[in-house]
Design an enzyme around this catalytic site. Structure first.
Site, PDB file in Angstrom:
ATOM      1  N   LEU A 111     -94.464 126.495  49.675  1.00 51.93           N
ATOM      2  CA  LEU A 111     -95.373 125.700  48.836  1.00 51.93           C
ATOM      3  C   LEU A 111     -94.575 124.636  48.095  1.00 51.93           C
ATOM      4  O   LEU A 111     -93.703 124.956  47.287  1.00 51.93           O
ATOM      5  CB  LEU A 111     -96.090 126.600  47.823  1.00 51.93           C
ATOM      6  CG  LEU A 111     -96.846 127.804  48.400  1.00 51.93           C
ATOM      7  CD1 LEU A 111     -97.552 128.561  47.281  1.00 51.93           C
ATOM      8  CD2 LEU A 111     -97.858 127.349  49.440  1.00 51.93           C
ATOM      9  N   ARG A 163     -94.602 119.706  34.317  1.00 56.04           N
ATOM     10  CA  ARG A 163     -93.730 120.119  33.209  1.00 56.04           C
ATOM     11  C   ARG A 163     -92.324 119.524  33.288  1.00 56.04           C
ATOM     12  O   ARG A 163     -91.576 119.573  32.326  1.00 56.04           O
ATOM     13  CB  ARG A 163     -93.669 121.663  33.154  1.00 56.04           C
ATOM     14  CG  ARG A 163     -94.975 122.289  32.680  1.00 56.04           C
ATOM     15  CD  ARG A 163     -95.069 123.774  33.014  1.00 56.04           C
ATOM     16  NE  ARG A 163     -95.481 124.000  34.413  1.00 56.04           N
ATOM     17  CZ  ARG A 163     -95.674 125.195  34.943  1.00 56.04           C
ATOM     18  NH1 ARG A 163     -95.462 126.287  34.212  1.00 56.04           N
ATOM     19  NH2 ARG A 163     -96.052 125.324  36.204  1.00 56.04           N
ATOM     20  N   LYS A 169     -91.302 117.101  42.399  1.00 53.97           N
ATOM     21  CA  LYS A 169     -90.580 118.217  41.788  1.00 53.97           C
ATOM     22  C   LYS A 169     -89.524 118.816  42.705  1.00 53.97           C
ATOM     23  O   LYS A 169     -88.370 119.022  42.311  1.00 53.97           O
ATOM     24  CB  LYS A 169     -91.587 119.306  41.422  1.00 53.97           C
ATOM     25  CG  LYS A 169     -90.979 120.543  40.843  1.00 53.97           C
ATOM     26  CD  LYS A 169     -92.054 121.573  40.552  1.00 53.97           C
ATOM     27  CE  LYS A 169     -91.534 122.615  39.593  1.00 53.97           C
ATOM     28  NZ  LYS A 169     -92.583 123.591  39.250  1.00 53.97           N
ATOM     29  N   GLY A 205    -104.269 123.741  43.872  1.00 56.29           N
ATOM     30  CA  GLY A 205    -103.789 125.094  43.606  1.00 56.29           C
ATOM     31  C   GLY A 205    -103.057 125.724  44.781  1.00 56.29           C
ATOM     32  O   GLY A 205    -103.140 125.252  45.919  1.00 56.29           O
ATOM     33  N   SER A 243     -91.755 129.595  47.532  1.00 58.25           N
ATOM     34  CA  SER A 243     -92.084 128.493  46.644  1.00 58.25           C
ATOM     35  C   SER A 243     -90.947 127.485  46.652  1.00 58.25           C
ATOM     36  O   SER A 243     -89.790 127.863  46.502  1.00 58.25           O
ATOM     37  CB  SER A 243     -92.248 129.019  45.214  1.00 58.25           C
ATOM     38  OG  SER A 243     -93.593 129.004  44.863  1.00 58.25           O
ATOM     39  N   GLU A 245    -102.595 135.587  35.684  1.00 54.78           N
ATOM     40  CA  GLU A 245    -101.778 134.447  35.256  1.00 54.78           C
ATOM     41  C   GLU A 245    -101.556 134.483  33.740  1.00 54.78           C
ATOM     42  O   GLU A 245    -102.376 135.008  32.995  1.00 54.78           O
ATOM     43  CB  GLU A 245    -102.450 133.131  35.662  1.00 54.78           C
ATOM     44  CG  GLU A 245    -102.413 132.880  37.153  1.00 54.78           C
ATOM     45  CD  GLU A 245    -101.006 132.887  37.720  1.00 54.78           C
ATOM     46  OE1 GLU A 245    -100.186 132.034  37.329  1.00 54.78           O
ATOM     47  OE2 GLU A 245    -100.697 133.770  38.540  1.00 54.78           O
TER      48      GLU A 245
HETATM   49  C1  UD1 Z   1     -97.012 130.498  40.330  1.00 58.30           C
HETATM   50  C2  UD1 Z   1     -97.912 131.741  40.385  1.00 58.30           C
HETATM   51  C3  UD1 Z   1     -97.420 132.744  39.338  1.00 58.30           C
HETATM   52  C4  UD1 Z   1     -95.966 133.080  39.594  1.00 58.30           C
HETATM   53  C5  UD1 Z   1     -95.117 131.817  39.656  1.00 58.30           C
HETATM   54  C6  UD1 Z   1     -93.713 132.167  40.130  1.00 58.30           C
HETATM   55  C7  UD1 Z   1    -100.109 130.909  41.056  1.00 58.30           C
HETATM   56  C8  UD1 Z   1    -101.484 130.596  40.617  1.00 58.30           C
HETATM   57  N1  UD1 Z   1     -99.277 131.353  40.133  1.00 58.30           N
HETATM   58  O1  UD1 Z   1     -97.195 129.917  39.047  1.00 58.30           O
HETATM   59  O2  UD1 Z   1     -98.198 133.927  39.413  1.00 58.30           O
HETATM   60  O3  UD1 Z   1     -95.494 133.941  38.566  1.00 58.30           O
HETATM   61  O4  UD1 Z   1     -95.663 130.867  40.604  1.00 58.30           O
HETATM   62  O5  UD1 Z   1     -92.834 131.067  40.099  1.00 58.30           O
HETATM   63  O6  UD1 Z   1     -99.830 130.792  42.240  1.00 58.30           O
HETATM   64  N2  UD1 Z   1     -98.139 124.067  44.837  1.00 58.30           N
HETATM   65  C9  UD1 Z   1     -98.679 123.464  45.949  1.00 58.30           C
HETATM   66  N3  UD1 Z   1     -99.960 123.006  45.888  1.00 58.30           N
HETATM   67  C10 UD1 Z   1    -100.727 123.131  44.779  1.00 58.30           C
HETATM   68  C11 UD1 Z   1    -100.166 123.758  43.651  1.00 58.30           C
HETATM   69  C12 UD1 Z   1     -98.872 124.230  43.706  1.00 58.30           C
HETATM   70  O7  UD1 Z   1     -98.037 123.321  46.973  1.00 58.30           O
HETATM   71  O8  UD1 Z   1    -101.875 122.676  44.811  1.00 58.30           O
HETATM   72  C13 UD1 Z   1     -96.747 124.547  44.907  1.00 58.30           C
HETATM   73  C14 UD1 Z   1     -95.866 123.944  43.850  1.00 58.30           C
HETATM   74  O9  UD1 Z   1     -95.262 122.755  44.319  1.00 58.30           O
HETATM   75  C15 UD1 Z   1     -94.841 125.034  43.610  1.00 58.30           C
HETATM   76  C16 UD1 Z   1     -95.591 126.314  43.929  1.00 58.30           C
HETATM   77  O10 UD1 Z   1     -96.726 125.929  44.660  1.00 58.30           O
HETATM   78  O11 UD1 Z   1     -93.734 124.902  44.472  1.00 58.30           O
HETATM   79  C17 UD1 Z   1     -96.003 127.064  42.661  1.00 58.30           C
HETATM   80  O12 UD1 Z   1     -96.840 126.217  41.872  1.00 58.30           O
HETATM   81  P1  UD1 Z   1     -96.688 126.132  40.300  1.00 58.30           P
HETATM   82  O13 UD1 Z   1     -97.713 125.176  39.786  1.00 58.30           O
HETATM   83  O14 UD1 Z   1     -95.289 125.871  39.929  1.00 58.30           O
HETATM   84  O15 UD1 Z   1     -97.127 127.602  39.893  1.00 58.30           O
HETATM   85  P2  UD1 Z   1     -96.664 128.457  38.637  1.00 58.30           P
HETATM   86  O16 UD1 Z   1     -97.441 128.012  37.461  1.00 58.30           O
HETATM   87  O17 UD1 Z   1     -95.198 128.442  38.518  1.00 58.30           O
HETATM   88 CA    CA Z   2     -93.547 127.271  39.389  1.00 53.96          CA
END
Ligand code: UD1
Ligand code: CA
Length: 482
Positions: free
Chosen positions: A22, A29, A36, A93, A115, A174
Site C-alpha cells: 500500500l 502528517r 510519502k 482508504g 505498507s 482505529e
Molecule cells: C494503518 C492502519 C492501522 C495500523 C497502521 C500501521 C488502517 C485503516 N489503519 O493506519 O490500523 O495500526 O496502518 O502502520 O488501515 N494507503 C493507500 N491508499 C489509501 C490510504 C492509504 O495506499 O487510500 C497507504 C498509505 O500510503 C500507507 C498505508 O496505506 O502506506 C497506510 O495508510 P496510513 O494512512 O498511513 O494508515 P495509518 O493511519 O498509519
Molecule cells: Ca501509516
C-alpha cells in the site's frame, strides 16, 4: 547414482503468493509536496526498503505497489525493480486500495499486504507471516506487536477463551474510535497482513465509510470475516522495531537513525572498524571490506563500495564511488561517482568530481579538484590543482597550482599527459594539448602547443633583474620626505 534431495512428487507445492504494497497515500502528517513513500531513510526511499524485503520472498512479477499520490514519480523511482503497479487514482482508504488491486491479484491464492510506510520489515518476518497463515489455513493473518507507545495505531482485540487470549481476532479498532478502557490496549496492528484471496474479495465489498475519515478501512475486514465464520488470526512480531510506521518527520528521523545503527552494526560484525558509528551516515547499500577503518563524522552514500584495509578519515563524504584496497582518504575529502584504485592516497581536502579514476598508488593532495580525469598508476597531483577532462599516464608529477584550461567558453577540450612527464608548478595547460612521454614543463608555463616526448617546454616571460633598484628607490623616498 541416486538423486539427492526431495523428488518432485515429495515436494509440497507452495500456494501462489502475491505481495501488495500500500503506497498511494498522501502522507498528510509529513507536511510535504512529495509522495510519502519516496521520503528517504538510510539514503533510500521508504518504498524501496519494503520492495527489497518483498523481493526476497516472492519474484518481482508477484509484487504490486498500489500507487496514487504522485504516482508517476513513485513508478519511475521503482520501475527498475521489475515490480507491477496498480493505480488508485483517488485515495479513499486502505480497504479501497485493496479493492483496486482485485484484478491484479485474481490469479493468486494468497496475498501478503505490506505498507509502503513500514520500511523496516524484514524478509524473515514476511516469510513467517506467510508460513503461519498457510499452516493454520487462515482467511486473514494480522502481524501485531506491543510497542512502548501504541498511540496512533489501530489496536487488535483477540477472542478470549477460559480467561485467556487466543490467536483469534475479534476486530481491529482505529485510534480515533477507541472508547474508554479500549485505549489501554497495547497490542497494535502493524498494517502487515496475509489474506486468502477468495474470502478477501468476497467480503471487501461490504466495507463501509462510517468512520472518522469517511474512508474504507482494510482493518474493518477482520470483523467482517470473523462474523462470516472465517479464521482471522494474530501473530506477534518477534521484534517490534520492524513494524514501526513513518507518519511524521520525527518518526522518519528515528527510523533513519535505527536503520543506520543496524547497518553500522552489520558492517562492524563483518569486520569493519567504525569508531563512533553514531556520528557516521552509512547508506543501506554501501559495502565495505574487512579491516577498513571508518573514522567519526564520515558519510558513505548511495552505492559506494570500499575495499579492505582502507582508512576513511573524518569529515569525508563519499557518494557512489568504488575504492580498492589499502586506500587512504585523509580528512575532509568529497568524492562523487569516481574510482580510486588500490593503495591510492587522497586529501586532506581533495575533491573528486564525477568520472575521476585515480590509479593504483596515485596521490591526490590538498585542494586538488579532478573531473572526468584518469590519473595513472603512481602519478601525483599533491597541491592546489585542477585537472578536468584529462588523461594522465603513469608516474607523472603534476606540480602545485597546475591548471588544465579545459573550457573555452563554449566547448570542453582534453589534456593528455603521457607517462613520466613532469609538470612544473603553476603551469596552465590550455586544452586541447598533449605533453609527450617523459617531457618537462618549466614552472609557471602557459602551454598552448603540444610538447614532444622528452622535450623541455617553457612558456613564460623572461626574468628582468635591475641591480640596486630597490636601494635607490628607498633613498629617493627618504629625500622627498625631508
Ligand atoms: C494503518 C492502519 C492501522 C495500523 C497502521 C500501521 C488502517 C485503516 N489503519 O493506519 O490500523 O495500526 O496502518 O502502520 O488501515 N494507503 C493507500 N491508499 C489509501 C490510504 C492509504 O495506499 O487510500 C497507504 C498509505 O500510503 C500507507 C498505508 O496505506 O502506506 C497506510 O495508510 P496510513 O494512512 O498511513 O494508515 P495509518 O493511519 O498509519
Ligand atoms: Ca501509516
Amino acid at each position: 547414482m541416486p538423486k539427492k534431495g526431495p523428488t518432485n512428487s515429495a515436494k509440497k507445492k507452495q500456494p501462489a503468493f502475491a505481495i501488495a504494497i500500500l503506497a498511494a497515500g498522501k502522507g498528510t502528517r509529513l507536511k510535504s509536496q512529495h509522495p510519502k513513500v519516496l521520503h528517504e531513510i538510510a539514503g533510500k526511499p521508504l518504498l524501496a526498503h519494503v520492495v527489497a524485503a518483498a523481493m526476497q520472498v516472492v519474484p518481482p512479477q508477484n509484487i504490486f505497489a498500489i500507487i496514487g499520490h504522485g504516482a508517476d514519480k513513485v513508478r519511475s523511482a521503482l520501475q527498475s525493480t521489475g515490480i507491477g503497479f496498480v493505480l488508485q487514482p483517488e485515495q479513499r482508504g486502505t480497504g479501497h486500495a485493496m479493492m483496486q488491486a482485485s484484478e491484479a491479484l485474481r490469479a493468486f491464492q494468497h496475498v501478503l499486504v505490506l505498507s509502503g510506510d513500514v520500511p523496516m520489515i524484514s524478509s524473515q518476518t514476511i516469510a513467517r507471516v506467510r508460513d503461519f497463515h498457510t499452516t493454520n489455513d487462515a482467511a486473514m493473518t494480522i502481524l501485531t506487536t506491543e510497542p512502548s507507545d501504541p498511540t496512533g495505531y489501530g489496536r487488535v482485540f483477540r477472542r478470549m477463551a477460559k480467561g485467556k487470549e487466543t490467536d483469534e481476532v475479534e476486530r481491529i479498532v482505529e485510534q480515533k474510535a477507541l472508547r474508554g478502557k479500549e485505549s489501554e490496549r497495547r497490542e497494535i496492528n502493524s498494517g502487515i497482513y496475509a489474506f486468502a484471496i477468495g474470502p478477501l474479495y468476497s467480503h471487501i465489498g461490504k466495507l463501509g465509510t462510517d468512520n472518522a475519515h469517511h474512508e474504507y478501512y482494510l482493518t474493518d475486514i477482520a470483523e467482517l470475516l470473523r462474523k462470516a465464520n472465517k479464521k482471522v488470526l494474530a501473530l506477534r512480531a518477534n521484534d517490534s522495531a520492524e513494524v514501526l510506521g513513518v507518519n511524521t518527520r520525527v518518526e522518519l528521523a528515528q527510523l533513519d537513525a535505527q536503520l543506520r545503527a543496524r547497518k553500522a552494526r552489520e558492517l562492524m560484525l563483518a569486520g569493519t572498524t567504525i569508531f563512533r558509528p553514531d556520528t557516521c551516515d552509512i547508506d543501506a547499500d554501501v559495502e565495505i571490506g574487512s579491516d577498513t577503518v571508518i573514522e567519526p563524522f564520515v558519510q558513505l552514500i548511495g552505492k559506494t563500495r570500499i575495499g579492505a584495509d582502507c582508512r576513511i578519515r573524518s569529515f569525508s563524504v563519499i557518494t557512489n564511488c568504488r575504492l580498492g584496497d589499502n586506500v587512504l582518504v585523509r580528512p575532509g575529502c568529497i568524492l562523487e561517482d569516481s574510482i580510486v584504485r588500490n593503495g591510492a592516497q587522497l586529501g586532506p581536502y581533495s575533491h573528486l568530481r564525477p568520472g575521476s579514476d585515480i590509479g593504483e598508488g596515485a596521490h591526490v593532495g590538498n585542494f586538488v579538484e579532478t573531473k572526468k580525469t584518469r590519473l595513472g598508476k603512481g602519478s601525483k597531483a599533491n597541491h592546489l590543482t585542477y585537472l578536468g577532462d584529462s588523461e594522465i599516464g603513469e608516474g607523472v608529477n603534476v606540480g602545485a597550482g597546475t591548471i588544465t584550461c579545459n573550457y573555452d567558453g563554449v566547448n570542453k577540450h582534453e589534456t593528455v599527459i603521457e607517462d613520466g612527464a613532469f609538470i612544473g608548478s603553476d603551469s596552465t595547460l590550455v586544452a586541447p594539448v598533449r605533453v609527450g612521454r617523459g617531457a618537462y614543463i618549466g614552472a609557471a608555463s602557459c602551454i598552448t602547443e603540444n610538447v614532444p616526448e622528452d622535450a623541455l617546454a617553457i612558456g613564460r616571460g623572461r626574468q628582468v633583474t635591475k641591480e640596486g633598484w630597490a636601494k635607490e628607490r628607498r633613498a629617493k623616498i627618504k629625500a622627498t620626505a625631508k
